[in-house]
Design a protein around this motif. Structure first.
Motif, PDB file in Angstrom:
ATOM      1  N   VAL A 140      39.390  48.945  39.166  1.00 25.18           N
ATOM      2  CA  VAL A 140      38.586  47.956  38.145  1.00 25.18           C
ATOM      3  C   VAL A 140      38.359  48.606  36.881  1.00 25.18           C
ATOM      4  O   VAL A 140      37.107  49.907  37.363  1.00 25.18           O
ATOM      5  CB  VAL A 140      37.684  47.093  38.868  1.00 25.18           C
ATOM      6  N   GLN A 141      38.485  48.513  35.824  1.00 22.95           N
ATOM      7  CA  GLN A 141      37.253  49.307  34.898  1.00 22.95           C
ATOM      8  C   GLN A 141      36.890  48.275  34.011  1.00 22.95           C
ATOM      9  O   GLN A 141      36.776  47.567  33.784  1.00 22.95           O
ATOM     10  CB  GLN A 141      38.432  48.999  32.873  1.00 22.95           C
ATOM     11  N   VAL A 142      35.328  49.240  34.104  1.00 22.72           N
ATOM     12  CA  VAL A 142      34.333  48.146  34.061  1.00 22.72           C
ATOM     13  C   VAL A 142      33.348  49.443  32.929  1.00 22.72           C
ATOM     14  O   VAL A 142      33.616  50.973  32.594  1.00 22.72           O
ATOM     15  CB  VAL A 142      33.118  48.177  35.243  1.00 22.72           C
ATOM     16  N   THR A 195      31.096  45.560  30.808  1.00 23.97           N
ATOM     17  CA  THR A 195      32.671  44.456  30.485  1.00 23.97           C
ATOM     18  C   THR A 195      33.269  45.353  31.940  1.00 23.97           C
ATOM     19  O   THR A 195      32.467  45.719  32.833  1.00 23.97           O
ATOM     20  CB  THR A 195      33.320  45.265  29.299  1.00 23.97           C
ATOM     21  N   GLY A 196      33.786  44.185  32.566  1.00 24.07           N
ATOM     22  CA  GLY A 196      33.948  44.422  32.907  1.00 24.07           C
ATOM     23  C   GLY A 196      33.301  43.905  34.833  1.00 24.07           C
ATOM     24  O   GLY A 196      34.238  44.052  35.963  1.00 24.07           O
ATOM     25  N   ALA A 230      35.824  40.820  37.052  1.00 19.28           N
ATOM     26  CA  ALA A 230      36.354  41.046  38.186  1.00 19.28           C
ATOM     27  C   ALA A 230      36.033  41.925  38.890  1.00 19.28           C
ATOM     28  O   ALA A 230      36.893  41.914  40.298  1.00 19.28           O
ATOM     29  CB  ALA A 230      37.184  41.959  36.754  1.00 19.28           C
ATOM     30  N   LEU A 231      35.362  42.937  38.940  1.00 21.36           N
ATOM     31  CA  LEU A 231      34.677  43.955  39.963  1.00 21.36           C
ATOM     32  C   LEU A 231      33.657  43.526  40.888  1.00 21.36           C
ATOM     33  O   LEU A 231      34.639  43.685  41.934  1.00 21.36           O
ATOM     34  CB  LEU A 231      33.873  44.680  38.997  1.00 21.36           C
TER      35      LEU A 231
END
Length: 702
Positions: free
Chosen positions: A181-183, A189-190, A193-194
């Motif tokens: 996951v891109q954070v 941001t992200g 999703a994380l």
């Protein structure tokens, strides 16, 4: 090495097998059903290399305001918080940074123990995406633990600035389909999703590559697994334990001892295992990372000066000189408004107490004791604010790690590594976290030596003393005088370390320094704000507690004597104590009993020295122009001049730290004997330093 990858339809590329949990889809469906009914919090551990952004990410998830900085070793103990995702409670643990699961230092052992003991359900492996190759070594070790691992790619903005690209489809495949996951911890941001990946991966169970090493290593692993199974039965992470046996990992060997292993473990295989891991990591980088040879040109250009073997130290001294220039010039400008407010508060309180016909002792206690003591300290708040603001910018920019690198050779001459200089740098802010930061050092010997010298660094609590006496007795050179004290503290710390090292029968050169030099970056406003507010809050808290109570206590011992309340302060308990200590301080030019009392009170907190002078000499706003003129006049009548003032500042610089720091030293060393010995040693050094300054100065200047 012959390479072959099996699974995922990827063909033959390397010596790994992309693993899935045993039992197939039916097992995974059962696990999902069980976890959906499970409402207990999911425990998530943030694990990663030092300075990869774990604490910033922890703050973003939990709303905490933990200290972060752009240099390694800031987090030295585990910190817990809570969050939630779509109603599912999540417990978050921020763990100290580690480069591998082979632990040497205290904070590395803290992280490894938390992971191994089963406290963590899901591991979020936070990695610096701009240094992917270095970070993936820990990732491979975490996957071998057979726990759910999620790769959080942080600092993707640096990747983009460098013109690099990461294949976000190929990378998860190469790691065995673990979530990637891109954070952005800084930009927050992200995060959703994380958290989604945490809940989903918790239900799915562990994925990840299973590295197959060379035939020789695999045979040894199989033999150790058989021995472990024969003695201990089925174990979690049997393969991981076997690999650790091959690496001669003492923690695993001690926990699960095996007999007659000499024929199997003929030598330490750690280097070979590391090399074979990196063989596969290099293959991952070739497959997934593009344009990695584009360098951070700005960082390289700046480092030509900042890490230069000759100019690096002068650059550091120049930067610190700039910090103190701002502390005095900007801080003194803002300080005037605080002084006006204190004058108004003092006059208003006096008029109010007089109008309600309060008793004289009550008026004296509130106006001359509490307001004069606490208020006098609060007027230094602008100077403290500017100092911490400058230090926050330096830390978050990435400069502080360069100082440790530059000082490595100097520290090596006294038996320490440049890594020991990092706690000393923290000492410019506060001795307490500086002492705790020594946990990053590997040996007890290095830790204790660093703890011994760290209090000689000028913490922020000493700044009000320097500001007051430097501006009072050296009005045209106040900045230079205050700066000289910081240099003296640094010099004494290094000299003490050298003397201790010289008398060590088993002395050796300092350890070689392995430290990450992070990218220079624009300081994050939120990170800087958290850091500065935390320090200002501590300062205000100390003014409202320690200094408040010390001011009250000091007023009472000044107004009470053997016969009760006294009209003449010279008959008080304070005078009795001060007169008994004055002969010892007279060679240092500090023979006035009031000075002795102020120095004793400074053991509670160094700022109390200033408030004590205010209370002892009856100066309501000691930091104002009128207050300084009044105090300097009273001191001049007693023969206290500029040489006495400089000796006083040297004594305050070198003598034992505050009670909170002493308690921290006791906790970190585990020895009252060693701690009290250190306190007495620092008192002796302070006395000798002040005597040397006063006697030598008196001889030279008459």
């Amino acid at each position: 090495m012959n390479r072959e990858i099996k699974g995922c339809g990827n063909g033959s590329y390397g010596s790994v097998v992309l693993g899935q949990p045993k039992g197939g889809e039916a097992v995974r469906q059962r696990r999902r059903a069980e976890h959906k009914e499970d409402s207990r919090p999911i425990t998530v551990g943030f694990v990663g290399n030092p300075n990869c952004g774990k604490t910033t990410l922890f703050n973003a998830f939990t709303g905490a305001k933990l200290k972060v900085a752009n240099w390694p070793g800031v987090t030295v103990e585990r910190v817990e918080g809570s969050a939630s995702y779509k109603g599912r409670p999540i417990k978050v643990i921020d763990l100290p940074g580690i480069y591998s699961l082979t632990s040497y230092t205290i904070e590395e052992k803290v992280t490894r123990k938390c992971i191994e003991d089963g406290e963590v359900d899901v591991i979020i492996n936070v990695v610096d995406a701009s240094s992917l190759e270095r970070n993936l070594y820990l990732t491979m070790q975490l996957i071998e633990l057979k726990k759910p691992v999620i790769l959080a790619l942080n600092m993707m903005d640096i990747v983009e600035e460098r013109g690099m690209e990461i294949d976000m489809h190929r990378l998860p495949e190469m790691l065995g389909e673990i979530p990637v996951v891109q954070v952005s911890a800084r930009k927050r941001t992200g995060l959703d999703a994380l958290m989604h990946a945490v809940v989903h991966h918790y239900e799915e169970g562990p994925h990840g590559v299973v590295i197959h090493y060379s035939s020789e290593v695999e045979e040894k692993i199989a033999a150790v697994e058989q021995a472990l199974k024969g003695k201990y039965g089925e174990m979690d992470n049997m393969r991981w334990h076997a690999i650790k046996f091959l690496e001669f990992d003492q923690l695993v060997v001690n926990d699960h001892p095996l007999e007659h292993m000499e024929k199997i473990l003929t030598h330490n295989y750690e280097k070979q295992i590391i090399n074979e891991k990196y063989d596969y990591i290099e293959y991952i980088i070739e497959e997934c990372l593009f344009n990695k040879d584009i360098k951070a040109a700005t960082t390289d250009r700046v480092d030509r000066l900042m890490t230069h073997p000759i100019w690096g130290i002068p650059a550091f001294l120049g930067i610190m000189a700039l910090v103190f220039f701002l502390t005095f010039t900007v801080g003194d400008f803002l300080k005037g408004y605080f002084q006006m407010g204190l004058d108004m508060l003092s006059k208003g309180t006096l008029e109010l107490l007089t109008s309600i016909q309060a008793s004289q002792w009550m008026i004296s206690l509130i106006v001359d004791g509490i307001i004069a003591g606490v208020g006098g300290i609060l007027t230094f708040l602008p100077n403290i604010f500017i100092l911490f603001l400058a230090l926050a910018f330096l830390e978050d920019s990435g400069y502080m790690a360069r100082v440790a690198y530059v000082m490595n050779e100097t520290m090596g001459m006294v038996g320490l590594s440049g890594k020991a200089f990092l706690p000393m740098l923290l000492g410019f802010g506060c001795t307490v976290p500086a002492v705790m930061a020594t946990r990053a050092l590997e040996s007890v010997r290095d830790r204790r030596r660093t703890i011994l010298i760290t209090p000689f660094m000028s913490c922020s609590a000493r700044l009000p003393i320097y500001v007051l006496f430097a501006e009072m007795f050296f009005p045209d050179r106040a900045l230079l005088v205050a700066y000289s004290l910081y240099l003296i503290g640094l010099f004494v710390a290094i000299m003490v370390a050298f003397i201790v090292h010289f008398h060590d029968k088993n002395r050796r050169q300092g350890n070689s320094l392995l430290i990450e030099l992070p990218e220079y970056k624009t300081p994050n406003s939120r990170t800087v704000a958290i850091y500065v507010w935390d320090k200002v809050k501590d300062y205000l808290s100390k003014a409202g507690t320690t200094i408040f109570l010390a001011s009250i206590a000091l007023w009472f011992i000044m107004n009470l004597g053997p016969q009760g309340f006294v009209a003449d302060v010279s008959d008080s308990f304070a005078a009795i104590v001060g007169h008994s200590l004055a002969p010892f301080l007279r060679p240092a030019g500090l023979g006035q009993w009031q000075v002795a009392v102020a120095l004793i009170s400074g053991l509670s907190a160094k700022e109390v020295v200033v408030s004590s002078f205010s209370v002892l000499y009856g100066i309501n706003n000691v930091n104002s122009s009128a207050g300084m003129a009044g105090l300097s006049g009273i001191l001049a009548e007693a023969g206290f001049g500029w040489m006495n003032a400089y000796a006083l500042m040297v004594f305050c610089l070198l003598y034992s730290p505050c009670i909170a720091a002493v308690a921290t030293i006791k906790r970190e060393t585990g020895s009252w004997k060693w701690t009290l010995g250190m306190v007495l040693f620092q008192l002796a050094v302070a006395w000798m330093g002040a005597v040397l300054v006063f006697q030598l100065g008196s001889f030279i200047f008459g």
